[in-house]
Design a protein around this motif. Structure first.
Motif, PDB file in Angstrom:
ATOM      1  N   ASN A 182       5.833  -6.259   2.914  1.00 52.71           N
ATOM      2  CA  ASN A 182       5.683  -5.110   3.009  1.00 52.71           C
ATOM      3  C   ASN A 182       4.312  -4.546   3.484  1.00 52.71           C
ATOM      4  O   ASN A 182       3.069  -4.750   3.259  1.00 52.71           O
ATOM      5  CB  ASN A 182       5.647  -4.578   1.387  1.00 52.71           C
ATOM      6  CG  ASN A 182       5.320  -3.035   1.053  1.00 52.71           C
ATOM      7  OD1 ASN A 182       5.386  -2.218   1.893  1.00 52.71           O
ATOM      8  ND2 ASN A 182       5.028  -2.868  -0.190  1.00 52.71           N
ATOM      9  N   ASN A 292       9.809   2.002   2.685  1.00 50.91           N
ATOM     10  CA  ASN A 292      10.480   3.208   1.742  1.00 50.91           C
ATOM     11  C   ASN A 292       9.383   3.943   1.702  1.00 50.91           C
ATOM     12  O   ASN A 292       8.277   3.736   1.265  1.00 50.91           O
ATOM     13  CB  ASN A 292      10.874   2.349   0.429  1.00 50.91           C
ATOM     14  CG  ASN A 292      11.750   3.671  -0.395  1.00 50.91           C
ATOM     15  OD1 ASN A 292      11.182   4.686  -0.287  1.00 50.91           O
ATOM     16  ND2 ASN A 292      12.469   3.092  -1.277  1.00 50.91           N
ATOM     17  N   VAL A 295       7.029   3.978  -1.440  1.00 49.14           N
ATOM     18  CA  VAL A 295       6.190   3.117  -1.751  1.00 49.14           C
ATOM     19  C   VAL A 295       4.829   3.505  -1.895  1.00 49.14           C
ATOM     20  O   VAL A 295       4.169   4.123  -0.995  1.00 49.14           O
ATOM     21  CB  VAL A 295       6.155   1.820  -0.919  1.00 49.14           C
ATOM     22  CG1 VAL A 295       5.309   0.894  -1.186  1.00 49.14           C
ATOM     23  CG2 VAL A 295       7.654   1.481  -0.894  1.00 49.14           C
ATOM     24  N   GLU A 316       8.491   3.730  -6.244  1.00 51.68           N
ATOM     25  CA  GLU A 316       8.129   2.087  -5.875  1.00 51.68           C
ATOM     26  C   GLU A 316       6.759   2.043  -6.039  1.00 51.68           C
ATOM     27  O   GLU A 316       5.861   2.859  -5.047  1.00 51.68           O
ATOM     28  CB  GLU A 316       8.899   1.485  -4.953  1.00 51.68           C
ATOM     29  CG  GLU A 316      10.506   1.634  -5.221  1.00 51.68           C
ATOM     30  CD  GLU A 316      11.028   0.605  -4.070  1.00 51.68           C
ATOM     31  OE1 GLU A 316      10.702   1.079  -2.801  1.00 51.68           O
ATOM     32  OE2 GLU A 316      12.006   0.240  -4.400  1.00 51.68           O
ATOM     33  N   TRP A 337      11.162  -4.507 -13.691  1.00 47.38           N
ATOM     34  CA  TRP A 337      11.780  -5.332 -12.497  1.00 47.38           C
ATOM     35  C   TRP A 337      13.232  -5.542 -12.513  1.00 47.38           C
ATOM     36  O   TRP A 337      13.858  -5.528 -13.611  1.00 47.38           O
ATOM     37  CB  TRP A 337      11.390  -6.868 -12.928  1.00 47.38           C
ATOM     38  CG  TRP A 337      11.358  -7.736 -11.575  1.00 47.38           C
ATOM     39  CD1 TRP A 337      12.368  -8.670 -11.562  1.00 47.38           C
ATOM     40  CD2 TRP A 337      10.922  -7.527 -10.413  1.00 47.38           C
ATOM     41  NE1 TRP A 337      12.338  -9.365 -10.205  1.00 47.38           N
ATOM     42  CE2 TRP A 337      11.882  -8.644  -9.397  1.00 47.38           C
ATOM     43  CE3 TRP A 337      10.301  -6.479  -9.526  1.00 47.38           C
ATOM     44  CZ2 TRP A 337      11.426  -9.062  -8.317  1.00 47.38           C
ATOM     45  CZ3 TRP A 337       9.911  -6.951  -8.227  1.00 47.38           C
ATOM     46  CH2 TRP A 337      10.474  -7.613  -7.611  1.00 47.38           C
ATOM     47  N   GLN A 338      13.805  -5.085 -11.373  1.00 56.89           N
ATOM     48  CA  GLN A 338      15.119  -5.016 -11.405  1.00 56.89           C
ATOM     49  C   GLN A 338      15.732  -6.236 -11.119  1.00 56.89           C
ATOM     50  O   GLN A 338      17.134  -6.376 -10.865  1.00 56.89           O
ATOM     51  CB  GLN A 338      15.463  -4.131 -10.000  1.00 56.89           C
ATOM     52  CG  GLN A 338      14.961  -2.734 -10.295  1.00 56.89           C
ATOM     53  CD  GLN A 338      15.449  -1.456  -9.049  1.00 56.89           C
ATOM     54  OE1 GLN A 338      15.049  -2.240  -7.890  1.00 56.89           O
ATOM     55  NE2 GLN A 338      16.240  -0.781  -9.299  1.00 56.89           N
ATOM     56  N   THR A 413       7.716  -7.462  -3.367  1.00 57.24           N
ATOM     57  CA  THR A 413       8.779  -6.519  -3.299  1.00 57.24           C
ATOM     58  C   THR A 413       8.160  -5.337  -4.416  1.00 57.24           C
ATOM     59  O   THR A 413       7.839  -5.817  -5.524  1.00 57.24           O
ATOM     60  CB  THR A 413       9.850  -7.021  -3.846  1.00 57.24           C
ATOM     61  OG1 THR A 413      10.291  -8.170  -2.894  1.00 57.24           O
ATOM     62  CG2 THR A 413      11.074  -6.078  -4.072  1.00 57.24           C
ATOM     63  N   PRO A 414       8.123  -4.078  -3.808  1.00 55.85           N
ATOM     64  CA  PRO A 414       7.596  -3.085  -4.711  1.00 55.85           C
ATOM     65  C   PRO A 414       8.388  -3.286  -6.100  1.00 55.85           C
ATOM     66  O   PRO A 414       9.188  -3.475  -6.199  1.00 55.85           O
ATOM     67  CB  PRO A 414       7.835  -1.975  -3.998  1.00 55.85           C
ATOM     68  CG  PRO A 414       7.822  -2.177  -2.355  1.00 55.85           C
ATOM     69  CD  PRO A 414       8.437  -3.559  -2.498  1.00 55.85           C
ATOM     70  N   ARG A 416       9.038  -1.018  -9.589  1.00 55.27           N
ATOM     71  CA  ARG A 416       9.382   0.211 -10.370  1.00 55.27           C
ATOM     72  C   ARG A 416       8.303   0.618 -11.260  1.00 55.27           C
ATOM     73  O   ARG A 416       8.191  -0.201 -12.230  1.00 55.27           O
ATOM     74  CB  ARG A 416      10.862   0.278 -10.698  1.00 55.27           C
ATOM     75  CG  ARG A 416      11.909   0.209  -9.817  1.00 55.27           C
ATOM     76  CD  ARG A 416      13.228   0.818  -9.942  1.00 55.27           C
ATOM     77  NE  ARG A 416      13.011   2.575 -10.032  1.00 55.27           N
ATOM     78  CZ  ARG A 416      12.968   2.948  -8.778  1.00 55.27           C
ATOM     79  NH1 ARG A 416      13.057   2.454  -7.855  1.00 55.27           N
ATOM     80  NH2 ARG A 416      12.971   4.392  -9.089  1.00 55.27           N
TER      81      ARG A 416
END
Length: 449
Positions: A182, A292, A295, A316, A337-338, A413-414, A416
């Motif tokens: 990122n 994104n 972010v 994010e 976390w997704q 990984t960003p 949420r």
């Protein structure tokens, strides 16, 4: 992981040359009766890092150069080897950063898979001993002679390795971080260190250094660090240095610069300064992840492990910044976390060398899932990595000593910020749970008679 192929020799040479131009002009020219400012020797070994643990030797090289006080002082140079072979070359210098004019004289490259054999072939072509460099101007008749002693290869060596050559390498975690990194947040790049192998000239000195450079595929530089001490094992790559979805190549260089110059006399009858630079370099490739626009990097103080600061920022979050200090102090954050591989890096700056901190990952009710100690031994930086199911988690730092440094937590990984998934995500999760429950009921239901 996709196997990466080493750059072609032409492209690799272009990148390496641009990375090391600073070495050619680092030595300040000494006053000379004619126009020679200094002479130089570069001996190099190049490697390619194609995974976190794999290093391939690619080529070795030796080159000689000379710098003059003015561009028109000389138009030819004759190099005489220790075996008495003399070869003349045209001299077409260009201006370098210390105000002198420098040009390569001659050199060679040997490719292969065996570093020892390749360098042995180079030293057969350019043997150890005293080289004589005679510069001449065909128009004015001016001439000047300098000497350069090439006694042996003073390679950077492994600390405590009994003379083993130190090959630069990104750590496993840093190599993994760079793949899909990122680019909107800063990252800590970690690598090994070396010790200088060489006896200082009398008078003279050995100046070892580490450099990191990042280039686009066409060889144009986007980041070149200043020379750092040989004990350096980490570097903070600033946020937004790189573009998203872009291929890059990095160069990690260990340099052992052995030189004399300035007002010093570099040996009896040789008033001209010279340097001998022994370099090991490793190249690697990576591609940044997509950027994104939402972010964000936040400056926000964390709470305790039992009462973490909720990240209510919508969108994010790629990075958290704050300070922590005092025995028992904490800085924890709650996030959603997704699902998938979670990886985060923490870096503390201005920490006391005696301080100790803990970087920890907790579940939604505060049960510890993973932790690691951050101290001077690891330069107060470390990575947490764990596969997590979708849900709410806590991440942060604990201080076990009375100091107050700043910290940065970076998410590969960003994350949420909102601790509740978006409606679409929640609906999918609920549907998946319902389907799984239905399947379980069907497996456990008694057979009908």
């Amino acid at each position: 992981m996709e196997k990466k192929n080493p750059p072609t020799r032409l492209k690799q040479g272009k990148i390496i040359l641009s990375a090391f131009l600073g070495c050619l002009c680092a030595l300040q020219g000494s006053p000379a009766t004619a126009g020679i400012a200094y002479t130089g020797l570069n001996a190099s070994e190049y490697y390619f890092q194609d995974s976190a643990a794999s290093l391939q030797f690619t080529q070795a090289s030796i080159s000689f150069s000379m710098a003059s006080q003015a561009q028109t002082d000389f138009d030819s140079v004759t190099l005489t080897t220790p075996l008495g072979a003399a070869t003349s070359y045209a001299y077409r210098p260009r201006l370098v950063s210390n105000g002198t004019y420098s040009a390569g004289i001659t050199g060679g490259v040997q490719s292969g898979s065996d570093a020892t054999a390749a360098m042995a072939q180079m030293n057969a072509a350019f043997p150890f001993g005293t080289y004589t460099i005679e510069a001449a101007n065909s128009s004015t008749g001016a001439r000047q002679t300098a000497r350069l002693d090439y006694d042996f290869n003073h390679w950077p060596t492994v600390p405590g390795g009994l003379g083993e050559i130190a090959i630069p390498a990104m750590s496993a975690s840093s190599y993994a971080t760079l793949q899909g990194v990122n680019a909107t947040v800063q990252h800590s790049l970690n690598f090994n260190s070396f010790v200088a192998d060489g006896i200082p000239l009398s008078p003279g000195e050995v100046t070892p250094s580490v450099r990191v450079a990042i280039y686009k595929e066409d060889g144009s530089p986007v980041y070149v660090s200043a020379p750092m001490p040989m004990t350096t094992t980490s570097l903070l790559l600033p946020a937004n240095t790189l573009a998203g979805n872009t291929k890059y190549q990095y160069v990690l260089q260990f340099s052992n610069l052995d030189h004399c110059g300035g007002a010093l006399n570099c040996g009896t009858g040789n008033p001209v300064g010279f340097y001998r630079n022994f370099i090991t370099s490793t190249l690697g490739q990576f591609t940044t992840g997509p950027i994104n626009g939402s972010v964000t990097s936040l400056t926000l103080q964390g709470g305790t492990a039992n009462n973490p600061t909720p990240l209510t920022h919508q969108g994010e979050i790629g990075q958290l910044n704050g300070t922590i200090g005092g025995v028992g102090s904490m800085a924890f954050y709650e996030f959603y976390w997704q699902g998938g591989l979670f990886r985060a890096n923490s870096v503390l700056t201005d920490a006391d060398p005696q301080a100790i901190f803990e970087f920890a990952l907790l579940d939604a009710i505060g049960v510890e899932l993973d932790k690691l100690a951050l101290n001077a031994a690891d330069n107060f930086t470390g990575d947490l990595q764990r596969f997590l199911n979708p849900g709410t988690y806590r991440v942060g730092l604990r201080s076990v000593t009375e100091f107050d440094p700043a910290y940065v937590i970076t998410f590969d990984t960003p994350i949420r910020g909102n601790a509740v998934p978006e409606p679409g995500t929640a609906a999918l999760a609920a549907l998946a749970a319902a389907i799984m429950a239905l399947a379980r009921r069907r497996r456990t239901a008694p057979a009908r008679g």
